[in-house]
Design a protein around this motif. Sequence first.
Motif, mmCIF file in Angstrom:
data_model
loop_
_atom_site.group_PDB
_atom_site.id
_atom_site.type_symbol
_atom_site.label_atom_id
_atom_site.label_comp_id
_atom_site.label_asym_id
_atom_site.label_seq_id
_atom_site.Cartn_x
_atom_site.Cartn_y
_atom_site.Cartn_z
ATOM 1 N N GLN A 118 0.867 -1.178 0.000
ATOM 2 C CA GLN A 118 0.000 0.000 0.000
ATOM 3 C C GLN A 118 0.902 1.225 0.000
ATOM 4 O OE1 GLN A 118 -2.156 -0.872 3.571
ATOM 5 N NE2 GLN A 118 -3.657 -2.160 2.527
ATOM 6 N N ILE A 119 0.851 1.985 -1.073
ATOM 7 C CA ILE A 119 1.794 3.087 -1.258
ATOM 8 C C ILE A 119 1.071 4.345 -1.725
ATOM 9 C CG2 ILE A 119 3.785 1.617 -1.785
ATOM 10 C CD1 ILE A 119 3.179 2.026 -4.746
ATOM 11 N N ARG A 120 1.776 5.469 -1.611
ATOM 12 C CA ARG A 120 1.296 6.712 -2.211
ATOM 13 C C ARG A 120 2.399 7.267 -3.096
ATOM 14 N NH1 ARG A 120 -0.674 12.658 0.085
ATOM 15 N NH2 ARG A 120 -2.000 13.080 -1.725
ATOM 16 N N ILE A 121 2.025 7.750 -4.263
ATOM 17 C CA ILE A 121 2.989 8.305 -5.206
ATOM 18 C C ILE A 121 3.084 9.811 -4.976
ATOM 19 C CG2 ILE A 121 3.526 8.661 -7.639
ATOM 20 C CD1 ILE A 121 2.024 6.057 -8.226
ATOM 21 N N VAL A 122 4.273 10.269 -4.593
ATOM 22 C CA VAL A 122 4.470 11.672 -4.213
ATOM 23 C C VAL A 122 5.735 12.215 -4.870
ATOM 24 C CG1 VAL A 122 3.285 11.341 -2.004
ATOM 25 C CG2 VAL A 122 5.767 11.037 -2.141
ATOM 26 N N GLY A 123 6.060 13.467 -4.550
ATOM 27 C CA GLY A 123 7.285 14.077 -5.054
ATOM 28 C C GLY A 123 8.496 13.628 -4.257
ATOM 29 N N SER A 124 9.664 13.731 -4.856
ATOM 30 C CA SER A 124 10.887 13.257 -4.198
ATOM 31 C C SER A 124 11.234 14.056 -2.951
ATOM 32 C CB SER A 124 12.062 13.302 -5.183
ATOM 33 O OG SER A 124 12.267 14.624 -5.657
ATOM 34 N N ASP A 125 10.726 15.292 -2.844
ATOM 35 C CA ASP A 125 11.048 16.138 -1.692
ATOM 36 C C ASP A 125 10.120 15.905 -0.506
ATOM 37 O OD1 ASP A 125 13.254 18.038 -2.559
ATOM 38 O OD2 ASP A 125 11.831 18.300 -4.195
ATOM 39 N N GLU A 126 9.136 15.026 -0.638
ATOM 40 C CA GLU A 126 8.148 14.879 0.432
ATOM 41 C C GLU A 126 7.992 13.450 0.939
ATOM 42 O OE1 GLU A 126 4.007 15.276 -0.787
ATOM 43 O OE2 GLU A 126 4.651 15.395 -2.874
ATOM 44 N N ILE A 127 8.962 12.608 0.681
ATOM 45 C CA ILE A 127 8.871 11.239 1.190
ATOM 46 C C ILE A 127 9.035 11.233 2.710
ATOM 47 C CG2 ILE A 127 9.970 8.968 1.152
ATOM 48 C CD1 ILE A 127 10.601 9.487 -1.805
ATOM 49 N N PHE A 128 9.883 12.125 3.227
ATOM 50 C CA PHE A 128 10.040 12.320 4.676
ATOM 51 C C PHE A 128 10.372 11.022 5.412
ATOM 52 C CE2 PHE A 128 6.629 15.592 3.650
ATOM 53 C CZ PHE A 128 7.523 16.639 3.521
ATOM 54 N N GLY A 129 11.121 10.138 4.762
ATOM 55 C CA GLY A 129 11.547 8.916 5.427
ATOM 56 C C GLY A 129 10.487 7.838 5.538
ATOM 57 N N ARG A 130 9.335 8.027 4.917
ATOM 58 C CA ARG A 130 8.250 7.042 5.006
ATOM 59 C C ARG A 130 8.404 5.998 3.905
ATOM 60 N NH1 ARG A 130 3.367 11.207 4.721
ATOM 61 N NH2 ARG A 130 4.737 11.949 3.047
ATOM 62 N N SER A 131 8.435 4.724 4.301
ATOM 63 C CA SER A 131 8.670 3.654 3.330
ATOM 64 C C SER A 131 7.463 3.382 2.446
ATOM 65 C CB SER A 131 9.074 2.363 4.061
ATOM 66 O OG SER A 131 8.030 1.933 4.920
ATOM 67 N N ASN A 132 6.277 3.866 2.840
ATOM 68 C CA ASN A 132 5.088 3.612 2.021
ATOM 69 C C ASN A 132 4.754 4.787 1.096
ATOM 70 O OD1 ASN A 132 4.230 5.348 4.004
ATOM 71 N ND2 ASN A 132 2.396 4.194 4.546
ATOM 72 N N CYS A 133 5.680 5.726 0.980
ATOM 73 C CA CYS A 133 5.554 6.798 -0.006
ATOM 74 C C CYS A 133 6.715 6.664 -0.983
ATOM 75 C CB CYS A 133 5.598 8.170 0.660
ATOM 76 S SG CYS A 133 4.122 8.566 1.620
ATOM 77 N N ILE A 134 6.416 6.674 -2.273
ATOM 78 C CA ILE A 134 7.479 6.528 -3.264
ATOM 79 C C ILE A 134 7.475 7.717 -4.210
ATOM 80 C CG2 ILE A 134 7.400 4.013 -3.138
ATOM 81 C CD1 ILE A 134 5.968 4.027 -5.852
ATOM 82 N N SER A 135 8.657 8.047 -4.696
ATOM 83 C CA SER A 135 8.795 9.167 -5.617
ATOM 84 C C SER A 135 8.149 8.836 -6.957
ATOM 85 C CB SER A 135 10.277 9.481 -5.831
ATOM 86 O OG SER A 135 10.449 10.361 -6.930
ATOM 87 N N VAL A 136 7.549 9.837 -7.562
ATOM 88 C CA VAL A 136 6.941 9.669 -8.875
ATOM 89 C C VAL A 136 7.984 9.274 -9.918
ATOM 90 C CG1 VAL A 136 7.216 12.094 -9.541
ATOM 91 C CG2 VAL A 136 5.322 10.749 -10.505
ATOM 92 N N ASP A 137 9.257 9.502 -9.604
ATOM 93 C CA ASP A 137 10.340 9.151 -10.523
ATOM 94 C C ASP A 137 10.870 7.734 -10.305
ATOM 95 O OD1 ASP A 137 10.383 11.743 -11.719
ATOM 96 O OD2 ASP A 137 11.442 12.491 -9.962
ATOM 97 N N ALA A 138 10.391 7.052 -9.263
ATOM 98 C CA ALA A 138 10.869 5.698 -8.963
ATOM 99 C C ALA A 138 10.361 4.704 -10.012
ATOM 100 C CB ALA A 138 10.397 5.278 -7.575
ATOM 101 N N PRO A 139 11.110 3.633 -10.258
ATOM 102 C CA PRO A 139 10.680 2.628 -11.249
ATOM 103 C C PRO A 139 9.285 2.080 -10.974
ATOM 104 C CG PRO A 139 12.968 2.267 -10.643
ATOM 105 C CD PRO A 139 12.456 3.336 -9.724
ATOM 106 N N MET A 140 8.957 1.836 -9.706
ATOM 107 C CA MET A 140 7.633 1.324 -9.360
ATOM 108 C C MET A 140 6.547 2.313 -9.770
ATOM 109 S SD MET A 140 5.632 -0.951 -7.818
ATOM 110 C CE MET A 140 6.463 -1.933 -6.562
ATOM 111 N N ALA A 141 6.759 3.589 -9.455
ATOM 112 C CA ALA A 141 5.764 4.609 -9.791
ATOM 113 C C ALA A 141 5.611 4.747 -11.302
ATOM 114 C CB ALA A 141 6.157 5.947 -9.169
ATOM 115 N N ARG A 142 6.725 4.767 -12.007
ATOM 116 C CA ARG A 142 6.667 4.907 -13.469
ATOM 117 C C ARG A 142 5.905 3.743 -14.100
ATOM 118 N NH1 ARG A 142 12.244 6.475 -13.085
ATOM 119 N NH2 ARG A 142 12.857 4.466 -13.976
#
Length: 204
Positions: free
Chosen positions: A103-127
């Motif tokens: 269970q994840i949320r796709i966010v910006g790279s500047d707002e992950i804040f160390g949370r493992s269930n938030c991934i950057s929109v630029d990450a392979p999973m998000a893409r």
Amino acid sequence: MGKPFITREGFEQLHKELDYLWEVKRPEITQKVSWAASLGDRSENADYHYNKRLLGQIDRRIRYLRHCLNDLQVIGFNKQQEGRVFFGAYVEIESDEDESLLQIRIVGSDEIFGRSNCISVDAPMARALLGKSVDDCAEVVTPKGKKLWYVNKITYEKPEWFIEQDIVENSLASDEEGDVEVEQMSDDEQKRIEQEYLKTLVHN
């Protein structure tokens, strides 16, 4: 090249951090540096050197946040996104290999804040997930090979099934940085930032 994306929640969190550093933490550490300096010999004054280094790190973070907040583009929900995975989406996916759930949320790279269930929109999973709908299969390429994930759920409002993780506070006094010197603000820079900061309060 367009501006980096950030969610409204992420933008507010970064602004909250800037407010805290500028209004609370920096004055507090500046006072400690002044007090330690008043004790005389600074060569063996551990309090002075520690807080002076910390002040430099605070100033570096303030500079970064000011630049970051001016450069980011806040992206909100658009009805056209409904039913498909785009920036800001909460997504539940299931592994084709072992049926494990993520269970994840796709966010910006500047707002992950160390949370493992938030991934950057630029990450392979998000893409791999972008544009997908429920029951679609996303192929994610990893160093260990390709892995298939099926989309179970998509929403843009924080769902009950999404477990919110605590934000990891930015570590200003990292042991890894040792005695690295960080440039502190000059009086002129401090006055300029003060003026710009007051303008942001008016606009907000």
